[in-house]
Design a protein around this motif. Structure first.
Motif, PDB file in Angstrom:
ATOM      1  N   UNK A   1    -107.855 -33.663  73.466  1.00 38.85           N
ATOM      2  CA  UNK A   1    -107.430 -34.961  73.958  1.00 38.85           C
ATOM      3  C   UNK A   1    -108.411 -35.487  74.991  1.00 38.85           C
ATOM      4  N   UNK A   2    -108.581 -36.785  74.986  1.00 42.18           N
ATOM      5  CA  UNK A   2    -109.363 -37.483  75.996  1.00 42.18           C
ATOM      6  C   UNK A   2    -108.408 -38.478  76.642  1.00 42.18           C
ATOM      7  N   UNK A   3    -108.254 -38.399  77.959  1.00 44.64           N
ATOM      8  CA  UNK A   3    -107.342 -39.284  78.674  1.00 44.64           C
ATOM      9  C   UNK A   3    -108.109 -40.103  79.696  1.00 44.64           C
ATOM     10  N   UNK A   4    -107.695 -41.352  79.850  1.00 47.96           N
ATOM     11  CA  UNK A   4    -108.246 -42.248  80.864  1.00 47.96           C
ATOM     12  C   UNK A   4    -107.074 -42.837  81.642  1.00 47.96           C
ATOM     13  N   UNK A   5    -107.180 -42.809  82.962  1.00 48.27           N
ATOM     14  CA  UNK A   5    -106.172 -43.407  83.821  1.00 48.27           C
ATOM     15  C   UNK A   5    -106.899 -44.223  84.885  1.00 48.27           C
ATOM     16  N   UNK A   6    -106.507 -45.492  85.049  1.00 46.25           N
ATOM     17  CA  UNK A   6    -107.072 -46.328  86.115  1.00 46.25           C
ATOM     18  C   UNK A   6    -106.863 -45.662  87.462  1.00 46.25           C
ATOM     19  N   UNK A   7    -107.789 -45.891  88.369  1.00 44.89           N
ATOM     20  CA  UNK A   7    -107.697 -45.309  89.708  1.00 44.89           C
ATOM     21  C   UNK A   7    -106.481 -45.811  90.471  1.00 44.89           C
ATOM     22  N   UNK A   8    -106.028 -47.015  90.170  1.00 41.62           N
ATOM     23  CA  UNK A   8    -104.887 -47.559  90.908  1.00 41.62           C
ATOM     24  C   UNK A   8    -103.575 -47.468  90.130  1.00 41.62           C
ATOM     25  N   UNK A   9    -103.549 -46.626  89.109  1.00 40.15           N
ATOM     26  CA  UNK A   9    -102.325 -46.445  88.320  1.00 40.15           C
ATOM     27  C   UNK A   9    -101.439 -45.387  88.950  1.00 40.15           C
ATOM     28  N   UNK A  10    -100.175 -45.407  88.564  1.00 39.94           N
ATOM     29  CA  UNK A  10     -99.255 -44.371  89.000  1.00 39.94           C
ATOM     30  C   UNK A  10     -98.254 -44.114  87.887  1.00 39.94           C
ATOM     31  N   UNK A  11     -97.647 -42.939  87.920  1.00 44.08           N
ATOM     32  CA  UNK A  11     -96.665 -42.569  86.915  1.00 44.08           C
ATOM     33  C   UNK A  11     -95.354 -42.262  87.619  1.00 44.08           C
ATOM     34  N   UNK A  12     -94.272 -42.672  87.020  1.00 41.81           N
ATOM     35  CA  UNK A  12     -92.958 -42.495  87.629  1.00 41.81           C
ATOM     36  C   UNK A  12     -92.250 -41.236  87.141  1.00 41.81           C
ATOM     37  N   UNK A  13     -92.914 -40.467  86.318  1.00 37.02           N
ATOM     38  CA  UNK A  13     -92.386 -39.188  85.870  1.00 37.02           C
ATOM     39  C   UNK A  13     -93.576 -38.265  85.612  1.00 37.02           C
ATOM     40  N   UNK A  14     -93.338 -36.968  85.454  1.00 40.49           N
ATOM     41  CA  UNK A  14     -94.461 -36.046  85.241  1.00 40.49           C
ATOM     42  C   UNK A  14     -95.306 -36.444  84.022  1.00 40.49           C
ATOM     43  N   UNK A  15     -96.620 -36.387  84.177  1.00 44.72           N
ATOM     44  CA  UNK A  15     -97.539 -36.779  83.114  1.00 44.72           C
ATOM     45  C   UNK A  15     -97.311 -35.977  81.836  1.00 44.72           C
ATOM     46  N   UNK A  16     -96.964 -34.708  81.953  1.00 45.97           N
ATOM     47  CA  UNK A  16     -96.747 -33.889  80.755  1.00 45.97           C
ATOM     48  C   UNK A  16     -95.616 -34.455  79.906  1.00 45.97           C
ATOM     49  N   UNK A  17     -94.588 -35.025  80.523  1.00 46.01           N
ATOM     50  CA  UNK A  17     -93.492 -35.591  79.720  1.00 46.01           C
ATOM     51  C   UNK A  17     -93.946 -36.860  79.002  1.00 46.01           C
ATOM     52  N   UNK A  18     -94.833 -37.623  79.630  1.00 48.55           N
ATOM     53  CA  UNK A  18     -95.379 -38.823  78.984  1.00 48.55           C
ATOM     54  C   UNK A  18     -96.247 -38.426  77.797  1.00 48.55           C
ATOM     55  N   UNK A  19     -97.126 -37.442  78.003  1.00 41.54           N
ATOM     56  CA  UNK A  19     -97.999 -36.984  76.922  1.00 41.54           C
ATOM     57  C   UNK A  19     -97.191 -36.411  75.769  1.00 41.54           C
ATOM     58  N   UNK A  20     -96.180 -35.630  76.068  1.00 38.09           N
ATOM     59  CA  UNK A  20     -95.348 -35.033  75.030  1.00 38.09           C
ATOM     60  C   UNK A  20     -94.636 -36.106  74.218  1.00 38.09           C
ATOM     61  N   UNK A  21     -94.153 -37.132  74.899  1.00 37.59           N
ATOM     62  CA  UNK A  21     -93.482 -38.236  74.215  1.00 37.59           C
ATOM     63  C   UNK A  21     -94.434 -38.938  73.251  1.00 37.59           C
ATOM     64  N   UNK A  22     -95.667 -39.171  73.696  1.00 36.88           N
ATOM     65  CA  UNK A  22     -96.642 -39.876  72.862  1.00 36.88           C
ATOM     66  C   UNK A  22     -97.040 -39.044  71.654  1.00 36.88           C
ATOM     67  N   UNK A  23     -97.547 -37.841  71.903  1.00 36.96           N
ATOM     68  CA  UNK A  23     -98.083 -37.043  70.798  1.00 36.96           C
ATOM     69  C   UNK A  23     -96.982 -36.467  69.911  1.00 36.96           C
ATOM     70  N   UNK A  24     -95.750 -36.438  70.404  1.00 40.79           N
ATOM     71  CA  UNK A  24     -94.627 -35.960  69.598  1.00 40.79           C
ATOM     72  C   UNK A  24     -94.079 -37.014  68.661  1.00 40.79           C
TER      73      UNK A  24
END
Length: 115
Positions: free
Chosen positions: A7-30
């Motif tokens: 996987x290659x991930x890009x996140x803007x420097x001024x971005x934020x996530x409201x839940x753990x990143x692993x749960x976001x990634x799992x939701x996407x790739x699942x």
């Protein structure tokens, strides 16, 4: 080696996530509809009217270069400059030489980039 990663991930420097990143990634790739790339858009930024106002200044380019830029990067006013998170399945990406060539091609418009 480029393909050594899944996987290659890009996140803007001024971005934020409201839940753990692993749960976001799992939701996407699942997701069975996942095609190898995902983009999270925040929608139209407040006070920004279009792509050229928010991200690019084509008027900084000279005649022929400006015309070429306008053809390659048409203006739009929806989801402007809002991609703050991108995830790519590396296996779906073109070869590194092609990616490099496309990036170098786009750099001819560097004077138009809003920094």
């Amino acid at each position: 080696e480029f393909r050594a990663y899944n996987w290659l991930a890009y996140v803007d420097a001024d971005s934020f996530f409201e839940r753990p990143l692993i749960s976001i990634l799992t939701t996407i790739v699942g997701n069975t509809q996942f095609m190898g790339s995902a983009f999270r858009e925040n929608g139209k930024p407040i006070g920004k009217s279009d792509l050229y106002e928010n991200e690019f200044r084509p008027m900084k380019l000279s005649g022929a270069l400006r015309e070429a830029f306008l053809k390659e990067v048409p203006n739009r006013d929806a989801n402007v400059g809002a991609t703050c998170f991108m995830l790519f399945d590396v296996a779906t990406l073109p070869e590194p030489d092609l990616i490099r060539a496309k990036a170098l091609h786009f750099m001819q418009y560097a004077e138009a980039f809003v920094l």
